[in-house]
Scaffold this motif. Sequence first.
Motif, PDB file in Angstrom:
ATOM      1  N   TRP A 164      58.948 -59.162 -25.402  1.00 54.24           N
ATOM      2  CA  TRP A 164      57.739 -58.346 -25.468  1.00 54.24           C
ATOM      3  C   TRP A 164      58.184 -56.907 -25.674  1.00 54.24           C
ATOM      4  O   TRP A 164      59.304 -56.535 -25.317  1.00 54.24           O
ATOM      5  CB  TRP A 164      56.954 -58.470 -24.164  1.00 54.24           C
ATOM      6  N   GLU A 165      57.314 -56.077 -26.246  1.00 50.60           N
ATOM      7  CA  GLU A 165      57.635 -54.670 -26.460  1.00 50.60           C
ATOM      8  C   GLU A 165      56.743 -53.788 -25.603  1.00 50.60           C
ATOM      9  O   GLU A 165      55.552 -54.053 -25.464  1.00 50.60           O
ATOM     10  CB  GLU A 165      57.466 -54.285 -27.927  1.00 50.60           C
ATOM     11  N   PHE A 166      57.348 -52.722 -25.079  1.00 47.08           N
ATOM     12  CA  PHE A 166      56.654 -51.794 -24.189  1.00 47.08           C
ATOM     13  C   PHE A 166      56.915 -50.360 -24.633  1.00 47.08           C
ATOM     14  O   PHE A 166      58.047 -50.019 -24.971  1.00 47.08           O
ATOM     15  CB  PHE A 166      57.166 -51.961 -22.752  1.00 47.08           C
ATOM     16  N   THR A 215      53.008 -53.226 -26.285  1.00 49.82           N
ATOM     17  CA  THR A 215      52.703 -53.045 -27.702  1.00 49.82           C
ATOM     18  C   THR A 215      52.920 -54.336 -28.498  1.00 49.82           C
ATOM     19  O   THR A 215      52.454 -54.445 -29.632  1.00 49.82           O
ATOM     20  CB  THR A 215      53.550 -51.899 -28.299  1.00 49.82           C
ATOM     21  N   TYR A 216      53.645 -55.291 -27.938  1.00 51.37           N
ATOM     22  CA  TYR A 216      53.795 -56.617 -28.546  1.00 51.37           C
ATOM     23  C   TYR A 216      54.004 -57.625 -27.442  1.00 51.37           C
ATOM     24  O   TYR A 216      54.857 -57.404 -26.592  1.00 51.37           O
ATOM     25  CB  TYR A 216      54.983 -56.656 -29.519  1.00 51.37           C
ATOM     26  N   PRO A 217      53.238 -58.674 -27.398  1.00 52.64           N
ATOM     27  CA  PRO A 217      52.218 -59.110 -28.348  1.00 52.64           C
ATOM     28  C   PRO A 217      50.967 -58.223 -28.284  1.00 52.64           C
ATOM     29  O   PRO A 217      50.740 -57.538 -27.293  1.00 52.64           O
ATOM     30  CB  PRO A 217      51.891 -60.537 -27.890  1.00 52.64           C
ATOM     31  N   GLY A 241      38.925 -60.102 -23.981  1.00 52.75           N
ATOM     32  CA  GLY A 241      39.490 -58.876 -23.434  1.00 52.75           C
ATOM     33  C   GLY A 241      40.967 -58.996 -23.131  1.00 52.75           C
ATOM     34  O   GLY A 241      41.455 -60.050 -22.713  1.00 52.75           O
ATOM     35  N   ALA A 242      41.659 -57.884 -23.352  1.00 52.67           N
ATOM     36  CA  ALA A 242      43.109 -57.851 -23.171  1.00 52.67           C
ATOM     37  C   ALA A 242      43.526 -58.078 -21.723  1.00 52.67           C
ATOM     38  O   ALA A 242      44.525 -58.750 -21.453  1.00 52.67           O
ATOM     39  CB  ALA A 242      43.656 -56.522 -23.691  1.00 52.67           C
ATOM     40  N   GLU A 243      42.776 -57.529 -20.781  1.00 52.00           N
ATOM     41  CA  GLU A 243      43.131 -57.687 -19.365  1.00 52.00           C
ATOM     42  C   GLU A 243      43.021 -59.145 -18.938  1.00 52.00           C
ATOM     43  O   GLU A 243      43.911 -59.679 -18.270  1.00 52.00           O
ATOM     44  CB  GLU A 243      42.255 -56.790 -18.498  1.00 52.00           C
ATOM     45  N   SER A 244      41.943 -59.798 -19.343  1.00 55.60           N
ATOM     46  CA  SER A 244      41.772 -61.222 -19.010  1.00 55.60           C
ATOM     47  C   SER A 244      42.860 -62.062 -19.669  1.00 55.60           C
ATOM     48  O   SER A 244      43.386 -62.993 -19.062  1.00 55.60           O
ATOM     49  CB  SER A 244      40.398 -61.716 -19.475  1.00 55.60           C
TER      50      SER A 244
END
Length: 138
Positions: free
Chosen positions: A35-37, A82-84, A99-102
Amino acid sequence: MSLKAFFAENVERPEPIKRIISNRFKDEQGNPIAWEFTPVGEKRSKQLRKEATKEVKIKKNVYKDQTDYEQYLLKLAVETITYPDLHDKALQDSYGVMGAESLLQEMLISGEYTQLIQIINEVNKFDSEPELVNEAKN
């Protein structure tokens, strides 16, 4: 001493940090996908904190702002990843959420989420950096 080092055009932009959150997400060859942060600026962090804050009644006609730090960390995580792309509709649909949080909460099991929050804290420099603190003291 010149202030030019502090001018926006001279400041190094943070590079995205890649980490494997889980061995459950694999590419076509069966390798875990990183994953990217990217760190979040203080202005945006304050906005997220405000979104996670509500007014709580203490007693009659007395209210106090209270920040839900779990909600803040979730919002910060979504903003830092930032990824995914957690905002991708197809990805959300595949988990049956909106939603992104869910999506983030549905994608990860508890231990993975805990590890993710540790990475979010590290990326956003919430972990202490004793060598920088000591340098500043000297």
